[in-house]
Motif scaffolding. Sequence first.
Motif, PDB file in Angstrom:
ATOM      1  N   TRP A   1      -2.559  -5.183   3.498  1.00 13.34           N
ATOM      2  CA  TRP A   1      -2.392  -6.014   2.382  1.00 13.34           C
ATOM      3  C   TRP A   1      -0.738  -6.343   2.393  1.00 13.34           C
ATOM      4  O   TRP A   1      -0.386  -7.497   2.259  1.00 13.34           O
ATOM      5  N   GLN A   2      -0.045  -5.270   2.507  1.00 13.40           N
ATOM      6  CA  GLN A   2       1.217  -5.284   2.400  1.00 13.40           C
ATOM      7  C   GLN A   2       1.834  -5.966   3.567  1.00 13.40           C
ATOM      8  O   GLN A   2       2.655  -6.924   3.451  1.00 13.40           O
ATOM      9  N   ALA A   3       1.419  -5.872   4.835  1.00 11.65           N
ATOM     10  CA  ALA A   3       1.936  -6.417   6.165  1.00 11.65           C
ATOM     11  C   ALA A   3       1.595  -7.885   5.977  1.00 11.65           C
ATOM     12  O   ALA A   3       2.541  -8.523   6.116  1.00 11.65           O
ATOM     13  N   ALA A   4       0.361  -8.368   5.325  1.00  7.79           N
ATOM     14  CA  ALA A   4       0.211  -9.705   5.208  1.00  7.79           C
ATOM     15  C   ALA A   4       0.979 -10.545   4.288  1.00  7.79           C
ATOM     16  O   ALA A   4       1.246 -11.478   4.363  1.00  7.79           O
ATOM     17  N   ASN A   5       1.462  -9.698   3.082  1.00  5.83           N
ATOM     18  CA  ASN A   5       2.249 -10.245   2.299  1.00  5.83           C
ATOM     19  C   ASN A   5       3.861  -9.950   2.343  1.00  5.83           C
ATOM     20  O   ASN A   5       4.359 -10.074   1.306  1.00  5.83           O
ATOM     21  N   GLY A   6       4.107  -9.529   3.637  1.00  2.45           N
ATOM     22  CA  GLY A   6       5.476  -9.280   3.687  1.00  2.45           C
ATOM     23  C   GLY A   6       6.285  -8.296   2.746  1.00  2.45           C
ATOM     24  O   GLY A   6       7.281  -8.397   2.425  1.00  2.45           O
ATOM     25  N   GLN A   7       5.216  -7.294   2.489  1.00  6.65           N
ATOM     26  CA  GLN A   7       5.853  -6.333   1.648  1.00  6.65           C
ATOM     27  C   GLN A   7       6.054  -4.990   2.672  1.00  6.65           C
ATOM     28  O   GLN A   7       5.001  -4.664   3.271  1.00  6.65           O
ATOM     29  N   THR A   8       7.070  -4.286   2.339  1.00  9.04           N
ATOM     30  CA  THR A   8       7.441  -2.891   3.153  1.00  9.04           C
ATOM     31  C   THR A   8       7.532  -2.057   2.254  1.00  9.04           C
ATOM     32  O   THR A   8       8.236  -2.253   0.943  1.00  9.04           O
ATOM     33  N   GLY A   9       7.238  -0.683   2.602  1.00  7.98           N
ATOM     34  CA  GLY A   9       7.845   0.661   1.796  1.00  7.98           C
ATOM     35  C   GLY A   9       6.933   0.788   0.323  1.00  7.98           C
ATOM     36  O   GLY A   9       5.953  -0.053   0.176  1.00  7.98           O
ATOM     37  N   ASP A  10       7.206   1.764  -0.221  1.00  7.73           N
ATOM     38  CA  ASP A  10       6.494   2.046  -1.558  1.00  7.73           C
ATOM     39  C   ASP A  10       6.923   1.175  -2.494  1.00  7.73           C
ATOM     40  O   ASP A  10       8.069   1.251  -3.345  1.00  7.73           O
ATOM     41  N   PRO A  11       6.101   0.338  -3.038  1.00  5.46           N
ATOM     42  CA  PRO A  11       6.412  -0.615  -4.159  1.00  5.46           C
ATOM     43  C   PRO A  11       7.153   0.118  -5.518  1.00  5.46           C
ATOM     44  O   PRO A  11       7.701  -0.934  -6.301  1.00  5.46           O
ATOM     45  N   SER A  12       6.404   1.186  -5.770  1.00  2.00           N
ATOM     46  CA  SER A  12       6.861   1.852  -7.142  1.00  2.00           C
ATOM     47  C   SER A  12       8.269   2.328  -7.180  1.00  2.00           C
ATOM     48  O   SER A  12       8.903   2.691  -8.081  1.00  2.00           O
ATOM     49  N   LEU A  13       9.048   2.169  -5.967  1.00  2.00           N
ATOM     50  CA  LEU A  13      10.431   2.691  -5.831  1.00  2.00           C
ATOM     51  C   LEU A  13      11.511   1.285  -6.367  1.00  2.00           C
ATOM     52  O   LEU A  13      12.384   1.426  -6.607  1.00  2.00           O
ATOM     53  N   ALA A  14      10.701   0.268  -6.376  1.00  2.00           N
ATOM     54  CA  ALA A  14      11.264  -1.094  -6.596  1.00  2.00           C
ATOM     55  C   ALA A  14      11.444  -1.425  -8.080  1.00  2.00           C
ATOM     56  O   ALA A  14      12.026  -2.329  -8.594  1.00  2.00           O
ATOM     57  N   VAL A  15      10.602  -0.624  -8.826  1.00  2.00           N
ATOM     58  CA  VAL A  15      10.625  -0.757 -10.171  1.00  2.00           C
ATOM     59  C   VAL A  15      11.503  -0.019 -10.906  1.00  2.00           C
ATOM     60  O   VAL A  15      11.127   1.448 -11.112  1.00  2.00           O
ATOM     61  N   THR A  16      12.572  -0.584 -11.590  1.00  2.00           N
ATOM     62  CA  THR A  16      13.754   0.496 -12.056  1.00  2.00           C
ATOM     63  C   THR A  16      13.467   0.504 -13.575  1.00  2.00           C
ATOM     64  O   THR A  16      12.759  -0.274 -14.207  1.00  2.00           O
ATOM     65  N   LEU A  17      14.016   1.603 -14.005  1.00  2.00           N
ATOM     66  CA  LEU A  17      13.974   1.844 -15.453  1.00  2.00           C
ATOM     67  C   LEU A  17      14.888   0.748 -16.113  1.00  2.00           C
ATOM     68  O   LEU A  17      15.933   0.292 -15.524  1.00  2.00           O
ATOM     69  N   PRO A  18      14.563   0.450 -17.470  1.00  2.00           N
ATOM     70  CA  PRO A  18      15.732  -0.581 -18.030  1.00  2.00           C
ATOM     71  C   PRO A  18      16.770   0.317 -18.528  1.00  2.00           C
ATOM     72  O   PRO A  18      16.686   1.304 -18.612  1.00  2.00           O
ATOM     73  N   GLY A  19      17.653  -0.553 -18.558  1.00  5.87           N
ATOM     74  CA  GLY A  19      19.109   0.187 -19.053  1.00  5.87           C
ATOM     75  C   GLY A  19      19.881   0.753 -17.699  1.00  5.87           C
ATOM     76  O   GLY A  19      20.518   1.755 -17.746  1.00  5.87           O
TER      77      GLY A  19
END
Lengths: 329, 329
Positions: free
Chosen positions: B311-329
């Motif tokens: 699914w990631q490959a088909a949607n152009g996503q690479t790597g662990d998506p949880s690393l892209a969610v940053t903390l506010p502030g």
Amino acid sequence: MQLLNLATIRQHLDPAAVMDAIEKAFVKYSAGDVTVPPVGHLPFPTGDCHIKYGYITGDDYFVIKIASGSHGNHALGVSPSSGMMVVCSATTGHPVALLQDEGHLTDLRTAMAGAIAAKYLAPPEVRTIGIIGSGIQAKLQLEYLKPVCACRKVLVWNHRAERHGEFIEFASAAGFTATAADSADDVAAGSDLVVTTTPSTSAMIGSAAVRPGTHITAVGADTPGKQELDAALVARADVLVVDSLSQCTDHGEIQTAVREKTIRASDLQELGNVIAGKAPGRTAPEQITIADLTGVAVQDIAIATSVFAAWQAANGQTGDPSLAVTLPG
Amino acid sequence: MQLLNLATIRQHLDPAAVMDAIEKAFVKYSAGDVTVPPVGHLPFPTGDCHIKYGYITGDDYFVIKIASGSHGNHALGVSPSSGMMVVCSATTGHPVALLQDEGHLTDLRTAMAGAIAAKYLAPPEVRTIGIIGSGIQAKLQLEYLKPVCACRKVLVWNHRAERHGEFIEFASAAGFTATAADSADDVAAGSDLVVTTTPSTSAMIGSAAVRPGTHITAVGADTPGKQELDAALVARADVLVVDSLSQCTDHGEIQTAVREKTIRASDLQELGNVIAGKAPGRTAPEQITIADLTGVAVQDIAIATSVFAAWQAANGQTGDPSLAVTLPG
């Protein structure tokens, strides 16, 4: 399956209804009217995933909670913990709701258990509330004490004094007069109702600091090796209440006193039995009472099913939604 | 967290890639390069919920599967089973994908394990495939044998003969010449590669019916008390392969023979070791081989992470998506 994100969950969370549901869940737990299998535990390289799940006899739903924490997350800039709860039909087994609460419901149900412990165990007059720690759980514990305790004066201590300011600001906004103390012992000496919320692995409050009549709720110790109160203080307490006999003797605040045999299993009362009036709890104002809370799956069940019920009511839905999904053909 | 419903899952499921991932997962499992805690089990009034979860050392993700079955569902007109898999980052612990597969991925990974067992254990020439049972798992086992076995002739038997027609229709559409037999023994006597897929609690295939050279894969027995093959047949087998030593001796097809001590633990080879070449598996065409498959969490991990990667490959996503969610502030 209905997905409820954190904003939706907050919108449908009725604290009074959830507190009531958690009280009833503790009673069922202590009465043995529940199935709560051992907590599932999966370590991964930088942290741990815990799975808490169970079924309260007679409920329409059972609940599975998945919660993880990783000590590497802060450096990565992501939230240290995460969590979700799955509500499943106890008729069909099908999942009916996924609460993407990101760990917030765990924080809340822990704070609410503290409030319930205070409601049943605090001395008749509380002049000062003491809070050890100043993080999210410290703040929530203070906030949820408001409906059960009239006192609006709070003493706080955190091992990192630079964090006192932010806590005092929070407490003031919540209607409290807040002051920072110089040590955990100073908090204990100046308070009638103390809540400890730290991940400490050694005692912070000694027996000498605690005055007769004090109630202490300890929520920090939740794994083997954690400890916030001196074992002598635990041994001195007149009333020892635990959320779960099996959990607390293994990995709660009282684990050290149990291991050192300064207290006996017969000294312990379960919170659900105190709520139900089957165990005495506090019987005199001068008694020292301690509540050791490790967190039980029934709290997760109660909060998740309460939120889902409130969401259903607000959306004109009644009954078990999994019964409405029929097989093709 | 990305939600993938059943239609999306089907769209991104590459059977060859998943089969390969499951083979590798079995190898890791048997090599001990995994953390697979005991299966969580929660009974509710009309059924059971099982939680299988684990982490394969070195993987980017761990997986938790929640699956329930209720015997009351048929009468209610709802699907008898349900299931979902949660893919979590092994770096942050955060959930990154929820696969709402409704139990389909469990059916598939079970069928693929059967195909893997046949790939490594079937005799050199298979003239007839025998299938016991005619439900969804019977059909999937036949379907997934196609890439690993050239035979296109199948004998089927179900204890409810009225269901033979539908299976034969399915098999014909899948390119097989299919015939119904009068008994499980007749299927065994007429086949070189037999797959048993029923929830039977007593032996259906006796030792006398089985010819030298036959391979049998038994997938039906997955709880204590279930049995499809006579214990004498299990004892007679030249090669006994299990997906999990601990699970199969406790609640797999071989549990009876283990309990009656007609086989010893040293007689058993794990499938992962056969795949890796660390255990011999079949060494001669005339040997009778039996594979006892109870289903291991590593299969769930492999199929869930494979689908998510596709699914990631088909949607152009690479790597662990949880690393892209940053903390506010």
